[in-house]
Structure formats: structure tokens, C-alpha cells
Design a protein around this motif. Structure first.
Motif, PDB file in Angstrom:
ATOM      1  N   GLN A 420       0.826  -1.203   0.000  1.00 17.24           N
ATOM      2  CA  GLN A 420       0.000   0.000   0.000  1.00 17.24           C
ATOM      3  C   GLN A 420       0.867   1.263   0.000  1.00 17.24           C
ATOM      4  O   GLN A 420       2.055   1.215   0.341  1.00 17.24           O
ATOM      5  N   PRO A 421       0.307   2.411  -0.377  1.00 20.41           N
ATOM      6  CA  PRO A 421       1.069   3.663  -0.408  1.00 20.41           C
ATOM      7  C   PRO A 421       1.734   3.949   0.937  1.00 20.41           C
ATOM      8  O   PRO A 421       1.096   3.841   1.995  1.00 20.41           O
ATOM      9  N   GLY A 422       3.021   4.283   0.891  1.00 24.41           N
ATOM     10  CA  GLY A 422       3.768   4.580   2.110  1.00 24.41           C
ATOM     11  C   GLY A 422       4.307   3.365   2.830  1.00 24.41           C
ATOM     12  O   GLY A 422       5.109   3.492   3.756  1.00 24.41           O
ATOM     13  N   GLU A 423       3.906   2.163   2.415  1.00 22.34           N
ATOM     14  CA  GLU A 423       4.326   0.936   3.100  1.00 22.34           C
ATOM     15  C   GLU A 423       5.696   0.488   2.592  1.00 22.34           C
ATOM     16  O   GLU A 423       6.031   0.654   1.424  1.00 22.34           O
ATOM     17  N   THR A 424       6.501  -0.094   3.497  1.00 24.40           N
ATOM     18  CA  THR A 424       7.807  -0.645   3.133  1.00 24.40           C
ATOM     19  C   THR A 424       7.718  -2.164   3.084  1.00 24.40           C
ATOM     20  O   THR A 424       7.267  -2.793   4.047  1.00 24.40           O
ATOM     21  N   PHE A 425       8.116  -2.723   1.984  1.00 22.05           N
ATOM     22  CA  PHE A 425       8.115  -4.173   1.787  1.00 22.05           C
ATOM     23  C   PHE A 425       9.484  -4.727   2.184  1.00 22.05           C
ATOM     24  O   PHE A 425      10.516  -4.220   1.755  1.00 22.05           O
ATOM     25  N   SER A 426       9.490  -5.784   3.014  1.00 24.45           N
ATOM     26  CA  SER A 426      10.716  -6.475   3.406  1.00 24.45           C
ATOM     27  C   SER A 426      10.599  -7.932   2.964  1.00 24.45           C
ATOM     28  O   SER A 426       9.650  -8.627   3.339  1.00 24.45           O
ATOM     29  N   LEU A 427      11.570  -8.398   2.185  1.00 24.86           N
ATOM     30  CA  LEU A 427      11.515  -9.779   1.711  1.00 24.86           C
ATOM     31  C   LEU A 427      11.709 -10.760   2.856  1.00 24.86           C
ATOM     32  O   LEU A 427      11.005 -11.769   2.941  1.00 24.86           O
ATOM     33  N   ASN A 428      12.638 -10.487   3.762  1.00 21.06           N
ATOM     34  CA  ASN A 428      12.836 -11.368   4.910  1.00 21.06           C
ATOM     35  C   ASN A 428      11.585 -11.432   5.782  1.00 21.06           C
ATOM     36  O   ASN A 428      11.182 -12.505   6.248  1.00 21.06           O
ATOM     37  N   ALA A 429      10.975 -10.275   6.023  1.00 19.68           N
ATOM     38  CA  ALA A 429       9.770 -10.256   6.858  1.00 19.68           C
ATOM     39  C   ALA A 429       8.631 -10.985   6.174  1.00 19.68           C
ATOM     40  O   ALA A 429       7.782 -11.590   6.835  1.00 19.68           O
ATOM     41  N   HIS A 430       8.615 -10.949   4.846  1.00 16.71           N
ATOM     42  CA  HIS A 430       7.503 -11.544   4.115  1.00 16.71           C
ATOM     43  C   HIS A 430       7.614 -13.072   4.053  1.00 16.71           C
ATOM     44  O   HIS A 430       6.624 -13.783   4.248  1.00 16.71           O
ATOM     45  N   THR A 431       8.818 -13.573   3.781  1.00 17.65           N
ATOM     46  CA  THR A 431       8.964 -15.024   3.661  1.00 17.65           C
ATOM     47  C   THR A 431       9.240 -15.676   5.017  1.00 17.65           C
ATOM     48  O   THR A 431       8.973 -16.855   5.207  1.00 17.65           O
ATOM     49  N   GLY A 432       9.797 -14.905   5.959  1.00 18.86           N
ATOM     50  CA  GLY A 432      10.262 -15.505   7.193  1.00 18.86           C
ATOM     51  C   GLY A 432      11.536 -16.302   6.923  1.00 18.86           C
ATOM     52  O   GLY A 432      12.115 -16.244   5.837  1.00 18.86           O
ATOM     53  N   GLU A 433      11.979 -17.035   7.920  1.00 23.03           N
ATOM     54  CA  GLU A 433      13.191 -17.835   7.747  1.00 23.03           C
ATOM     55  C   GLU A 433      12.951 -18.905   6.685  1.00 23.03           C
ATOM     56  O   GLU A 433      11.953 -19.628   6.718  1.00 23.03           O
ATOM     57  N   ARG A 434      13.862 -18.976   5.744  1.00 21.45           N
ATOM     58  CA  ARG A 434      13.701 -19.906   4.628  1.00 21.45           C
ATOM     59  C   ARG A 434      14.408 -21.230   4.959  1.00 21.45           C
ATOM     60  O   ARG A 434      15.597 -21.409   4.666  1.00 21.45           O
ATOM     61  N   GLY A 435      13.660 -22.132   5.596  1.00 24.88           N
ATOM     62  CA  GLY A 435      14.210 -23.408   6.025  1.00 24.88           C
ATOM     63  C   GLY A 435      13.548 -24.579   5.333  1.00 24.88           C
ATOM     64  O   GLY A 435      12.686 -24.413   4.451  1.00 24.88           O
ATOM     65  N   TYR A 436      13.933 -25.776   5.764  1.00 24.63           N
ATOM     66  CA  TYR A 436      13.369 -26.983   5.149  1.00 24.63           C
ATOM     67  C   TYR A 436      11.858 -27.046   5.345  1.00 24.63           C
ATOM     68  O   TYR A 436      11.117 -27.447   4.450  1.00 24.63           O
ATOM     69  N   GLY A 437      11.409 -26.629   6.522  1.00 21.88           N
ATOM     70  CA  GLY A 437       9.983 -26.688   6.814  1.00 21.88           C
ATOM     71  C   GLY A 437       9.160 -25.755   5.958  1.00 21.88           C
ATOM     72  O   GLY A 437       7.948 -25.939   5.812  1.00 21.88           O
ATOM     73  N   GLN A 438       9.800 -24.757   5.366  1.00 22.18           N
ATOM     74  CA  GLN A 438       9.091 -23.802   4.510  1.00 22.18           C
ATOM     75  C   GLN A 438       9.206 -24.169   3.023  1.00 22.18           C
ATOM     76  O   GLN A 438       8.807 -23.395   2.154  1.00 22.18           O
ATOM     77  N   GLY A 439       9.784 -25.347   2.741  1.00 21.80           N
ATOM     78  CA  GLY A 439       9.857 -25.820   1.367  1.00 21.80           C
ATOM     79  C   GLY A 439      11.148 -25.498   0.646  1.00 21.80           C
ATOM     80  O   GLY A 439      11.252 -25.712  -0.567  1.00 21.80           O
TER      81      GLY A 439
END
Length: 609
Positions: A420-439
Motif C-alpha cells: 500500500q502507499p507509504g508501506e515498506t516491503f521487506s523480503l525477509n519479513a515476508h517469507t520468514g526464515e527460509r528453512g526446510y519446513g518452509q519448502g
């Protein structure tokens, strides 16, 4: 018979009668007795004659004295600044405000060399010099003249007295504080905030420790006072202790944290009940310190829902935001839906109330309608109607390789995200920790300057693709870091790596419209497109020449499954400029620079003898 007055006695003599007249000094009130009668004799111990309001003058000289006194009074009261008033040794008395200001500025001009000289400051054991102009140290001429004008002066003092008024000194407190903190350096220490954290279900106290720091207001006051003295100024270093003490932390552990996880809590509702185990309580019970170090317990209901997982589905239905999908080359609305959830505020409050108890650990939850945060109506207002940028990169190894699967998994995690306008997108915050359990799977990653197997390897290629899509949409770059080595499949400089949790990629939607992130992939490509409302004519990159080119060296590694060979590549420095045009004119020209290390030629095997 004539009467001459001596004190309070009347003495007879034969001199001619003289008429006596009373006059007052300018600006003085008529003295009165306790009864209020003007002209009554003053009691013993009253003001001396030069402080009294009236003087007796003989009639024959009354007119002459009065005329002289009126003239003297006019002289004494001439100008805005009382006579006898000086600032920095410069006489300003008897002048108008404008004349006094001019005179004071002339004096400051004479002292310009001294006033502009570096000021020596002592901060703890460190000594340094500060340029007065850098921190806004100056004499406020108008405020100083105003202070001189309001200086108190008795009428007689206006004739015979003198007084010195301190100049009004101003300083930019924020700039001064920043400069002094540089001088403070490693002598300072941050405040250790109190906390209580859980390891599993065991509460661990974090005890507060005071900071050693500067008080900006106090520093400014000391520097303002000492600047004109021409001597080193000692700036106090102060300790600031958190509001919560060690004893209070121990009390919170004993009275709340330990009892909280001693047994489950039951949440009941009209649709059933849920048991909250101690592990979930430990996840949700947070002890947060504010800026002053005051520790306050609270229940994080969002973390509680995550900890309970599917348990809450027995009594809750989660709302779903409206969304967009791309169909036929156009955005199509995916309707959201309302849900029914426990009232978070009431649940947090009621849970916190029963956690210290050994018995009666049951709370009644109130179910309330829960609307999605992003409704179809709000979505329509965001103006997401056309593709504003797209970027693709090729990945080697085919679709089935672990590296390719990691790229595709990251693309799926991000696909359909609305910023949304004014919002900051973070890839780490969006995917979370990228581990085996997350595919995610093991694939090569750069660690310590070489390629090694690591879970989530290859996600940096998706990061680069996403970065370029945001870059060519004209969105604000917040955080990114190019690779340490140059890979020809990426555009030089305009690329980004990622590593959990230390390296992230962030961009900010600095437009008035929403932004939809759309991802797509083929057997050997990954594509990211940004959909919004187009506001720029074009976004292009202009490159400077490569410079400081360095050649790689050959490194022999121990052979084995962890050794990944590489052909190596040159290192170099380069600048790239993002050129943004609107209405036919360049409105932004942003410089991006990076220096690549030469990637060694890694060989799995011993060096030939």
C-alpha cells in the motif's frame, strides 16, 4: 518669625520666611504611612534620604531645581536601554533598541576572531575542539538587547549606577549533542533494558543497567554558559538508570512469569473451548520496556494465535483480505471474506489477569465479527490497473534443480502481495526464515567468500529480479546489497543478495497508488512484474565505465561434497545511474555504486606439485 526645619525640631530665628515645596524623583510613588496618608513622617528605620520619594526644596530655588531635575530626569530616561547598562563591556545605555543592536553587532564583529575560534570541550576523559558555527553557537543580538532594555534600574541608579547584562547565547542542541557524542566515543554505554524472556517455558530475567551518556539539554546549557569565557568547557557525563529496578524484575518473575506457565489456561466461548498450554503462554506473554526502561507485561494475541495454530479454528473463522490476480493481461479482484474472532483486546486483558493464579485459570472469550483489513472497496481505491514494470532473469540447472526450486518457492511466497502507499516491503519479513519446513532446499550460497551448500541457496536470484522490478517501477530503494562477486546473469551493480536474518531487501511504495507484485516462471526464467498506476514516462539505467579491474587468483580446496568449483571472474568498480523521466523531463537521477571482489578460481583438489 521665620522657622527653619532641622530634622523634626522647629528652631526660632529672625531670618526671612522661606516657602518649602515637596518634589518627587521621576518614576517614584509618594511615600505613605501605615494609614496610607501621603506626606506623613516615615518611621525610624525607613529608607535613607536618597531612596525617599520626596525632597524638600526652598521656595526661592524651587523652580530652578525643578527645571534642573526635570532636565536630568529626561536625560536619565532617554532611550530604550537604561543608562549605565553594558553588554560585553560595550555601553548600550541611553540608546534606542535599533541603536543598541547596531552597537552590539559592531562589538561582536570586533570579536569575530575569538567567537569563531574552536571551542575546547572536555567530555569524560576525552578532549576535542568544536567549531561554533557547526553547532549553531551564536549571540542572539535582538534577544540580548531586549534583556538589556528590561534591566531594572532605580531612577538614581540611572544617573550614577551601572549594570552588566549577559549576552543571550543560542545553540542548535541537536547538532551539539551529535558532536559531543562523537567526543564521548566508547566511554559511553547504552542502557541495558530490563526484560524477561522465555527459554521454552522457563523465564529468564534480564537485569537493567544504567547508561553512561549525555543529557542534551544540560550539555547545551553548559556550553552556552561557557562559550564566551574563552576557557575549555567541561560537559557532564551522566548515568541514566532504567525505570524498572533489578528487584522489580525479580518480583515480576516470581509473581507473574513463573505462575503463568505453571498450568494451562482454558478459553471458553459460545462455540466451544480451547486449552492454552504453557508453551503457548510462554510464546504470547511479553515483557516490553519503553524508552524509559519501564517493564510492562502484556499478551501478544497475534503470537498466541500462531502458537495455538489450528486449535482456534474450532471457535474462530479467520477473515481473508480481498486480493488481485492477473487474468487476460488485466488485474482481476478476488473477493475477501469476513470472519469471526475472539476480541483480542479483551482476551489479552483477561488472560493477563488469570496468569498469576494457581486456580480459576479460565477466561470467557467474546466472539466478534472480524472484517478483512483490505476490503474490495479499499482495493478499488488503490488504483492498481496497469503493469508499470517487469523484469526477468534466467536460472541455470533446469526447473527440477534444488536452486531453481528455491527461486520458485520464494516467488510463490511473494506472488499477489499488495504494497500500500507509504508501506515498506521487506523480503525477509515476508517469507520468514527460509528453512526446510518452509519448502526450501540445499543449494550453493556464498559464505566467507566461497560457495558452500546452504538451505535456500538461489533465493538471491529472485531477490535480484524483484529488486529490478521495483527499481524500474521507480519505487524507493530502502535496503539492498549487491553480491560480493559479479555474476554475468545479473545486471552489474543493479542486483541484490539476501541472507537470513542479516541481509534483507526492502523497498518503499513512495507513490499515491497501491502496488501489486506478480510473479511467474518458466523452465529456466523467473519474472517479477509490478502493477499500479503509471506515473513516470520512463526509468532507465546509464552506466559509467568499469574501473579498478582486478584478476582472480586460483584457490585449491579440499575435495568432497562441500567443495563447489568455480571458474572465477574479474573484480571491478562501477557506477550506475537510475534516470527517471516525467512529462518529458528528468525528475530524478540516482547514483548506485559497487565494487566487486574478484571471484577466485576455486579448484577442488590439491595444488599441483
Amino acid at each position: 518669625m521665620a522657622v527653619t526645619l532641622y530634622g523634626d525640631n522647629q528652631v526660632s530665628d529672625d531670618r526671612p520666611t522661606v516657602q518649602v515645596t515637596a518634589v518627587s524623583w521621576p518614576g517614584e510613588e509618594e511615600p505613605t504611612t501605615a494609614g496610607g496618608a501621603a506626606g506623613s513622617p516615615r518611621p525610624a528605620g525607613g529608607r535613607p534620604w536618597w531612596r525617599r520619594g520626596r525632597v524638600l526644596l526652598a521656595g526661592g530655588v524651587t523652580a530652578a531645581v525643578l527645571a534642573g531635575m526635570v532636565g536630568t530626569g529626561a536625560w536619565a530616561y532617554a532611550g530604550d536601554v537604561p543608562r549605565g547598562t553594558s553588554v560585553l563591556g560595550t555601553e548600550l545605555g541611553g540608546r534606542s533598541r535599533a541603536e543598541a543592536a547596531k552597537e552590539l553587532r559592531a562589538e561582536l564583529e570586533k570579536r569575530a576572531g575569538a567567537l569563531n575560534s574552536p571551542l575546547t570541550v572536555l567530555v569524560g576523559e576525552n578532549r576535542a575542539e568544536i567549531n561554533p558555527a557547526d553547532v549553531g553557537l551564536t549571540v542572539d543580538v535582538d534577544a540580548t538587547v531586549a534583556a538589556a532594555t528590561s534591566a531594572q534600574a532605580h531612577p538614581v541608579d540611572r544617573l550614577f549606577g551601572s549594570r552588566s547584562v549577559d549576552p543571550v547565547v543560542t545553540v542548535d542542541a541537536a547538532k551539539l549533542d551529535a558532536a559531543l557524542r562523537t567526543v564521548l566515543g566508547k566511554q559511553g554505554r547504552d542502557m541495558t533494558m530490563p526484560a524477561i524472556i522465555f527459554t521454552g517455558t522457563t523465564p529468564k530475567p534480564v537485569y537493567p543497567k544504567p547508561s553512561l551518556t549525555l543529557d542534551a539539554e544540560q550539555s547545551a546549557r553548559v556550553v552556552r554558559a561557557g562559550w564566551l569565557a574563552g576557557q575549555p568547557v567541561t560537559v557532564p557525563v551522566v548515568e541514566k538508570s532504567p525505570a524498572t529496578t533489578r528487584e522489580e524484575v525479580d518480583r515480576l518473575v516470581a509473581e507473574l512469569a513463573k505462575p503463568a506457565v505453571a498450568a494451562p489456561v482454558t478459553i471458553t466461548s459460545t462455540k466451544g473451548s480451547v486449552s492454552v498450554p504453557p508453551a503457548a503462554i510462554a510464546r504470547a506473554l511479553r515483557f516490553s520496556a519503553d524508552d524509559a526502561g519501564k517493564l510492562t507485561p502484556k499478551i501478544d494475541v497475534k503470537r498466541l494465535r500462531t502458537a495455538l495454530g489450528s486449535k482456534l479454528t474450532a471457535i474462530e473463522s479467520t477473515p481473508k483480505d480481498a486480493g488481485l490476480t492477473i487474468s487476460g493481461g488485466k488485474p482481476k479482484v478476488v473477493p475477501g471474506r469476513a470472519g469471526q474472532q475472539l476480541d483480542s483486546a479483551a482476551l489479552g486483558r483477561d488472560l493477563l489477569a488469570v496468569l498469576p493464579k494457581a486456580d480459576g485459570r479460565t477466561v470467557t472469550g467474546e466472539l466478534k465479527a472480524a472484517e478483512p483489513e483490505l476490503t474490495e472497496a479499499k482495493l478499488a481505491e488503490l488504483g492498481i490497473k496497469e503493469r508499470v514494470s517487469t523484469f526477468s532473469t534466467k536460472f541455470p540447472g533446469g526447473l527440477s534443480s534444488p536452486r531453481s526450486q528455491n527461486i520458485i518457492q520464494a516467488a510463490k511466497d511473494v506472488d499477489g502481495t499488495i504494497v500500500q502507499p507509504g508501506e515498506t516491503f521487506s523480503l525477509n519479513a515476508h517469507t520468514g526464515e527460509r528453512g526446510y519446513g518452509q519448502g526450501y532446499q540445499d543449494a550453493p550460497v556464498i559464505v566467507g567468500g566461497k560457495l558452500v551448500p546452504g538451505v535456500g541457496g538461489g533465493v538471491s536470484q529472485f531477490t535480484t529480479t524483484l529488486f529490478n522490478a521495483s527499481y524500474y517501477a521507480g519505487l524507493q530503494d530502502v535496503e539492498h546489497k549487491p553480491h560480493s562477486f559479479y555474476f554475468s546473469r545479473y545486471p552489474a551493480v543493479i542486483e541484490s543478495t539476501i541472507f537470513w536474518p542479516d541481509l534483507d531487501f526492502k523497498f518503499r511504495n513512495n507513490t499515491p497508488h497501491g502496488v501489486l507484485i506478480d510473479t511467474a516462471y518458466t523452465s529456466n526464467t523467473i519474472t517479477v512484474s509490478m502493477w499500479s498506476t503509471k506515473i513516470y514516462d520512463s526509468v532507465k539505467t546509464e552506466y559509467g565505465p568499469r574501473r579498478s579491474v582486478t584478476t582472480p587468483k586460483t584457490v585449491h580446496l579440499e575435495p568432497g561434497p562441500k567443495c563447489i568449483p568455480a571458474a572465477g571472474s574479474n573484480g571491478f568498480s562501477q557506477d550506475a545511474y537510475r534516470v527517471i523521466k516525467k512529462d518529458g523531463k528528468v525528475v530524478k537521477r540516482e547514483k548506485f555504486s559497487w565494487t566487486y571482489d574478484p571471484e577466485p578460481n576455486f579448484v577442488c583438489g590439491p595444488k599441483p606439485s
